[in-house]
Motif scaffolding. Structure first.
Motif, PDB file in Angstrom:
ATOM      1  N   PRO A 184      -8.527   6.824  14.088  1.00  0.00           N
ATOM      2  CA  PRO A 184      -8.535   5.742  15.091  1.00  0.00           C
ATOM      3  C   PRO A 184      -7.343   4.813  14.918  1.00  0.00           C
ATOM      4  O   PRO A 184      -6.966   4.475  13.788  1.00  0.00           O
ATOM      5  CB  PRO A 184      -9.853   5.015  14.817  1.00  0.00           C
ATOM      6  CG  PRO A 184     -10.719   6.031  14.149  1.00  0.00           C
ATOM      7  CD  PRO A 184      -9.785   6.880  13.336  1.00  0.00           C
ATOM      8  N   THR A 185      -6.742   4.405  16.005  1.00  0.00           N
ATOM      9  CA  THR A 185      -5.514   3.605  15.944  1.00  0.00           C
ATOM     10  C   THR A 185      -5.753   2.182  15.473  1.00  0.00           C
ATOM     11  O   THR A 185      -4.803   1.489  15.108  1.00  0.00           O
ATOM     12  CB  THR A 185      -4.836   3.566  17.322  1.00  0.00           C
ATOM     13  OG1 THR A 185      -5.760   3.020  18.278  1.00  0.00           O
ATOM     14  CG2 THR A 185      -4.415   4.967  17.759  1.00  0.00           C
ATOM     15  N   ASP A 186      -7.000   1.719  15.490  1.00  0.00           N
ATOM     16  CA  ASP A 186      -7.277   0.337  15.102  1.00  0.00           C
ATOM     17  C   ASP A 186      -7.794   0.216  13.669  1.00  0.00           C
ATOM     18  O   ASP A 186      -8.405  -0.789  13.306  1.00  0.00           O
ATOM     19  CB  ASP A 186      -8.276  -0.304  16.065  1.00  0.00           C
ATOM     20  CG  ASP A 186      -9.613   0.442  16.098  1.00  0.00           C
ATOM     21  OD1 ASP A 186      -9.692   1.561  15.543  1.00  0.00           O
ATOM     22  OD2 ASP A 186     -10.568  -0.094  16.690  1.00  0.00           O
ATOM     23  N   CYS A 187      -7.543   1.229  12.860  1.00  0.00           N
ATOM     24  CA  CYS A 187      -7.999   1.188  11.465  1.00  0.00           C
ATOM     25  C   CYS A 187      -7.322   0.059  10.690  1.00  0.00           C
ATOM     26  O   CYS A 187      -6.150  -0.243  10.911  1.00  0.00           O
ATOM     27  CB  CYS A 187      -7.687   2.514  10.775  1.00  0.00           C
ATOM     28  SG  CYS A 187      -8.795   3.851  11.216  1.00  0.00           S
ATOM     29  N   ASP A 188      -8.063  -0.537   9.760  1.00  0.00           N
ATOM     30  CA  ASP A 188      -7.492  -1.501   8.824  1.00  0.00           C
ATOM     31  C   ASP A 188      -6.980  -0.805   7.564  1.00  0.00           C
ATOM     32  O   ASP A 188      -6.067  -1.286   6.897  1.00  0.00           O
ATOM     33  CB  ASP A 188      -8.535  -2.542   8.415  1.00  0.00           C
ATOM     34  CG  ASP A 188      -9.004  -3.366   9.595  1.00  0.00           C
ATOM     35  OD1 ASP A 188      -8.153  -3.807  10.380  1.00  0.00           O
ATOM     36  OD2 ASP A 188     -10.220  -3.553   9.734  1.00  0.00           O
ATOM     37  N   LEU A 189      -7.608   0.332   7.242  1.00  0.00           N
ATOM     38  CA  LEU A 189      -7.286   1.054   6.014  1.00  0.00           C
ATOM     39  C   LEU A 189      -7.386   2.547   6.272  1.00  0.00           C
ATOM     40  O   LEU A 189      -8.358   3.020   6.870  1.00  0.00           O
ATOM     41  CB  LEU A 189      -8.257   0.654   4.898  1.00  0.00           C
ATOM     42  CG  LEU A 189      -8.160   1.399   3.567  1.00  0.00           C
ATOM     43  CD1 LEU A 189      -6.886   1.006   2.831  1.00  0.00           C
ATOM     44  CD2 LEU A 189      -9.386   1.117   2.705  1.00  0.00           C
TER      45      LEU A 189
ATOM     46  N   ARG B 265       4.970   8.386   7.514  1.00  0.00           N
ATOM     47  CA  ARG B 265       5.720   7.882   8.667  1.00  0.00           C
ATOM     48  C   ARG B 265       4.881   7.992   9.939  1.00  0.00           C
ATOM     49  O   ARG B 265       4.763   7.039  10.714  1.00  0.00           O
ATOM     50  CB  ARG B 265       7.029   8.663   8.830  1.00  0.00           C
ATOM     51  CG  ARG B 265       7.951   8.123   9.923  1.00  0.00           C
ATOM     52  CD  ARG B 265       9.073   9.115  10.241  1.00  0.00           C
ATOM     53  NE  ARG B 265       8.570  10.283  10.951  1.00  0.00           N
ATOM     54  CZ  ARG B 265       8.346  10.329  12.269  1.00  0.00           C
ATOM     55  NH1 ARG B 265       8.562   9.258  13.020  1.00  0.00           N
ATOM     56  NH2 ARG B 265       7.895  11.433  12.838  1.00  0.00           N
ATOM     57  N   LYS B 266       4.272   9.156  10.152  1.00  0.00           N
ATOM     58  CA  LYS B 266       3.467   9.363  11.351  1.00  0.00           C
ATOM     59  C   LYS B 266       2.229   8.479  11.349  1.00  0.00           C
ATOM     60  O   LYS B 266       1.829   7.948  12.394  1.00  0.00           O
ATOM     61  CB  LYS B 266       3.057  10.835  11.456  1.00  0.00           C
ATOM     62  CG  LYS B 266       4.203  11.773  11.811  1.00  0.00           C
ATOM     63  CD  LYS B 266       3.711  13.203  11.902  1.00  0.00           C
ATOM     64  CE  LYS B 266       4.825  14.148  12.321  1.00  0.00           C
ATOM     65  NZ  LYS B 266       4.358  15.561  12.387  1.00  0.00           N
ATOM     66  N   MET B 267       1.617   8.306  10.186  1.00  0.00           N
ATOM     67  CA  MET B 267       0.413   7.493  10.122  1.00  0.00           C
ATOM     68  C   MET B 267       0.736   6.017  10.358  1.00  0.00           C
ATOM     69  O   MET B 267      -0.063   5.293  10.968  1.00  0.00           O
ATOM     70  CB  MET B 267      -0.285   7.674   8.781  1.00  0.00           C
ATOM     71  CG  MET B 267      -1.707   7.130   8.758  1.00  0.00           C
ATOM     72  SD  MET B 267      -2.826   7.978   9.915  1.00  0.00           S
ATOM     73  CE  MET B 267      -3.077   9.538   9.039  1.00  0.00           C
ATOM     74  N   GLN B 268       1.894   5.555   9.912  1.00  0.00           N
ATOM     75  CA  GLN B 268       2.294   4.173  10.164  1.00  0.00           C
ATOM     76  C   GLN B 268       2.539   3.930  11.658  1.00  0.00           C
ATOM     77  O   GLN B 268       2.296   2.833  12.153  1.00  0.00           O
ATOM     78  CB  GLN B 268       3.531   3.820   9.349  1.00  0.00           C
ATOM     79  CG  GLN B 268       3.240   3.645   7.869  1.00  0.00           C
ATOM     80  CD  GLN B 268       4.467   3.284   7.072  1.00  0.00           C
ATOM     81  OE1 GLN B 268       5.572   3.778   7.324  1.00  0.00           O
ATOM     82  NE2 GLN B 268       4.288   2.415   6.084  1.00  0.00           N
ATOM     83  N   ILE B 269       3.006   4.953  12.344  1.00  0.00           N
ATOM     84  CA  ILE B 269       3.174   4.841  13.797  1.00  0.00           C
ATOM     85  C   ILE B 269       1.806   4.872  14.478  1.00  0.00           C
ATOM     86  O   ILE B 269       1.538   4.095  15.392  1.00  0.00           O
ATOM     87  CB  ILE B 269       4.068   5.976  14.327  1.00  0.00           C
ATOM     88  CG1 ILE B 269       5.496   5.810  13.788  1.00  0.00           C
ATOM     89  CG2 ILE B 269       4.065   6.013  15.858  1.00  0.00           C
ATOM     90  CD1 ILE B 269       6.401   6.983  14.110  1.00  0.00           C
TER      91      ILE B 269
ATOM     92  N   ALA C 247      -2.503  -0.852   9.809  1.00  0.00           N
ATOM     93  CA  ALA C 247      -3.351  -0.399   8.702  1.00  0.00           C
ATOM     94  C   ALA C 247      -2.577  -0.354   7.395  1.00  0.00           C
ATOM     95  O   ALA C 247      -1.361  -0.163   7.374  1.00  0.00           O
ATOM     96  CB  ALA C 247      -3.919   0.984   9.012  1.00  0.00           C
ATOM     97  N   VAL C 248      -3.307  -0.528   6.306  1.00  0.00           N
ATOM     98  CA  VAL C 248      -2.757  -0.247   4.985  1.00  0.00           C
ATOM     99  C   VAL C 248      -2.965   1.239   4.721  1.00  0.00           C
ATOM    100  O   VAL C 248      -4.107   1.727   4.765  1.00  0.00           O
ATOM    101  CB  VAL C 248      -3.451  -1.077   3.897  1.00  0.00           C
ATOM    102  CG1 VAL C 248      -2.917  -0.709   2.522  1.00  0.00           C
ATOM    103  CG2 VAL C 248      -3.246  -2.567   4.158  1.00  0.00           C
TER     104      VAL C 248
END
Length: 202
Positions: A33-38, A83-87, A92-93
């Protein structure tokens, strides 16, 4: 593991989703999910489906023209995953975790899918996370499971942990959980505009 982008339900899982792919496959990234905090990513035992991988920690294979990391090494694949996960989850951390030790049933503690030793895989993951400024939980180095006691804490495949009342509750799952929780306790979440930090630390 195949590099084909295949996603299918698996009824034997509590949250059924099965992806045949490597670390940085976009199909796998897109399930988060794109709104994850972690976001916690743990792998290394089965996640070696990158061609011509090596444990070369000196080359992350960054392509300055495309702004991406080439996935022909483990380190490059881990960096590209980050890199992809940060995009995908910009707020999120992102946290990585190293794989388990204890693969005593395989020659020289090697990953059964490739020629890498699991300790080499753990080191590459840690090096990649350091390069990308991403926290890493060293499950390999802190959970207490090793080649001498793996029969007690891992199932016969030397990969999946024991759980429940096995060994009177002193099982592999609890040892992994302790390492993961201990690592997460040192990682602060992100706070929008710094709001909430004062309340968090107090």
């Amino acid at each position: 593991i195949s590099t084909d982008d295949v996603i299918e339900p698996d009824p034997t899982w509590e949250n059924p989703l099965r992806i045949y792919s490597n670390f940085s496959n976009q199909g796998r990234i897109n399930t988060v999910p794109t709104d994850c905090d972690l976001v916690i990513i743990m792998g290394g035992t089965n996640d070696t489906g990158v061609t011509n991988q090596s444990s070369n920690t000196g080359d992350c294979n960054f392509d300055s023209e495309t702004g991406t990391f080439k996935e022909n090494t483990i380190m490059g694949a881990v960096c590209e995953t980050i890199r992809k996960m940060q995009i995908r989850c910009p707020n999120a951390v992102i946290v990585f975790a190293t794989p388990l030790s204890g693969l005593g049933s395989y020659s020289d503690n090697k990953n059964y899918a490739q020629s890498f030793k699991i300790n080499e895989m753990a080191k590459v993951i840690k090096d990649a996370c350091f390069y990308m400024s991403i926290p890493v939980i060293d499950v390999f180095g802190t959970c207490g499971i090793n080649i001498s006691n793996s029969a007690k804490y891992l199932k016969e495949d030397k990969v999946h942990p024991t759980y429940g009342n096995e060994n009177n509750g002193y099982n592999g799952a609890s040892m992994i959980s302790r390492a993961m929780i201990g690592g997460l306790m040192s990682i602060l979440p992100m706070f929008k505009g710094g709001q909430g930090f004062k309340e968090f630390v107090e």
